[in-house]
Design an enzyme around this catalytic site. Structure first.
Site, PDB file in Angstrom:
ATOM      1  N   SER A  54       5.169   9.706   2.322  1.00  0.00           N
ATOM      2  CA  SER A  54       4.350  10.535   3.148  1.00  0.00           C
ATOM      3  C   SER A  54       4.621  10.632   4.496  1.00  0.00           C
ATOM      4  O   SER A  54       4.632   9.544   5.187  1.00  0.00           O
ATOM      5  CB  SER A  54       3.008  10.721   2.790  1.00  0.00           C
ATOM      6  OG  SER A  54       2.187  11.757   3.689  1.00  0.00           O
TER       7      SER A  54
ATOM      8  N   HIS B 175       1.859   6.484   4.010  1.00  0.00           N
ATOM      9  CA  HIS B 175       1.896   7.585   4.753  1.00  0.00           C
ATOM     10  C   HIS B 175       2.548   7.109   6.101  1.00  0.00           C
ATOM     11  O   HIS B 175       2.256   5.946   6.514  1.00  0.00           O
ATOM     12  CB  HIS B 175       0.611   8.153   5.186  1.00  0.00           C
ATOM     13  CG  HIS B 175       0.599   9.201   6.092  1.00  0.00           C
ATOM     14  ND1 HIS B 175       1.027  10.348   5.587  1.00  0.00           N
ATOM     15  CD2 HIS B 175       0.400   9.455   7.403  1.00  0.00           C
ATOM     16  CE1 HIS B 175       0.996  11.440   6.490  1.00  0.00           C
ATOM     17  NE2 HIS B 175       0.619  10.981   7.771  1.00  0.00           N
ATOM     18  N   SER B 176       3.522   7.599   6.565  1.00  0.00           N
ATOM     19  CA  SER B 176       4.441   7.155   7.951  1.00  0.00           C
ATOM     20  C   SER B 176       4.975   5.771   7.643  1.00  0.00           C
ATOM     21  O   SER B 176       5.755   5.489   6.555  1.00  0.00           O
ATOM     22  CB  SER B 176       3.521   7.290   9.051  1.00  0.00           C
ATOM     23  OG  SER B 176       4.117   7.501  10.249  1.00  0.00           O
ATOM     24  N   MET B 177       4.654   4.878   8.328  1.00  0.00           N
ATOM     25  CA  MET B 177       4.845   3.451   8.056  1.00  0.00           C
ATOM     26  C   MET B 177       4.664   2.849   6.864  1.00  0.00           C
ATOM     27  O   MET B 177       5.377   2.343   6.354  1.00  0.00           O
ATOM     28  CB  MET B 177       4.398   2.410   9.092  1.00  0.00           C
ATOM     29  CG  MET B 177       4.794   0.996   8.817  1.00  0.00           C
ATOM     30  SD  MET B 177       3.597   0.017   9.906  1.00  0.00           S
ATOM     31  CE  MET B 177       2.405  -0.179   8.947  1.00  0.00           C
TER      32      MET B 177
ATOM     33  N   GLY C 215       4.711   4.609   4.184  1.00  0.00           N
ATOM     34  CA  GLY C 215       5.725   5.228   3.157  1.00  0.00           C
ATOM     35  C   GLY C 215       7.105   4.132   3.214  1.00  0.00           C
ATOM     36  O   GLY C 215       7.564   3.873   2.108  1.00  0.00           O
TER      37      GLY C 215
END
Length: 253
Positions: free
Chosen positions: A117, A89-91, A93
């Protein structure tokens, strides 16, 4: 010797399928603490603990994404002996993507699926100003703008003093990242986004299609940048559906 990347519990040897989960900037393996109850029995949730947080709080955090992806590839090597997928998720991802490319370069097993994500395609230009060398107040302001950190934590000066080096390291990993073109991955991709995420609008998610030469799909879930928490059951339903597993029944957490 226990593998620190798995915190206090290594993957069970009897697992048929593993889902390795990578946190967002400043986050820890605890971001996925509820997923064990949400996941179908066929999927073993394996949250990964990066240095400088959680059970590894005393370790110096890594400040470059290639460092992280290389160290992760080594740490996961003994656990790639059965089908697996990677979620970030975010970083996390972006790290999941670079981990997969590192595994390919090392000729190691590749994930059956890659889930990224709340993060724009890796070749998208960065739009937010860098903060990893900014003042503590500016870093806290950035966390407040991102919206994923509880207000009581932001206002706890002692705790923030403890966590700021790790948060700066994560911002440094993101802000110094330079995408290097490689052939598209032979791995199917699912890109998840929040319908109300002001940081990563839908066009940014579409850029991931260029990173795979097989299937790619964008799935939107209700919520902002941290829909990972507010729509956790929906995220798990997407994962289960991807593998043709009946949607899990939400149990009391």
């Amino acid at each position: 010797m226990p593998n620190p990347w798995f915190g206090r519990s290594e993957p069970a040897q009897g697992a048929a399928f593993r889902l390795f989960c990578l946190p967002y900037a400043g986050g820890s393996a605890a971001a996925y603490r509820d997923w064990h109850a949400l996941a179908p029995h066929d999927i073993q949730i394996c949250p990964l603990e990066l240095p400088g947080r959680g059970s590894r709080i005393l370790e110096p955090p890594l400040t470059r994404l290639p460092q992280l992806s290389g160290a992760l590839a080594e740490a996961l090597a003994p656990h790639l002996d059965r089908p697996f997928a990677v979620f970030g998720h975010s970083m996390g991802g972006l790290l999941a993507f670079e981990l997969t490319r590192t595994l390919r370069r090392c000729r190691r097993p590749l994930p059956a699926h890659l889930f990224v994500s709340a993060v724009a395609g890796p070749d998208a230009p960065r739009t937010r100003p860098p903060v990893h060398r900014a003042s503590d107040a500016d870093v806290v302001d950035e966390l407040r703008a991102l919206g994923g950190t509880p207000r009581e934590l932001l206002e706890d000066e002692e705790l923030m003093r403890l966590m700021l080096p790790t948060i700066r390291a994560d911002f440094s990993a993101l802000e110094t990242y330079r995408y290097r073109p490689e052939p598209p991955l032979p791995v199917p991709l699912t890109v998840l986004g929040g319908t109300d995420d002001p940081l990563v609008p839908v066009p940014g998610l579409e850029g991931w299609h260029r990173q795979t030469d097989v299937d790619a799909a964008v799935r939107l879930l209700p919520g902002g940048h941290f829909f990972l928490h507010s729509a956790a059951a929906g995220v798990m339903a997407v994962i289960a559906e991807t593998f043709g597993i009946p949607a899990p029944v939400t149990r009391c957490l």
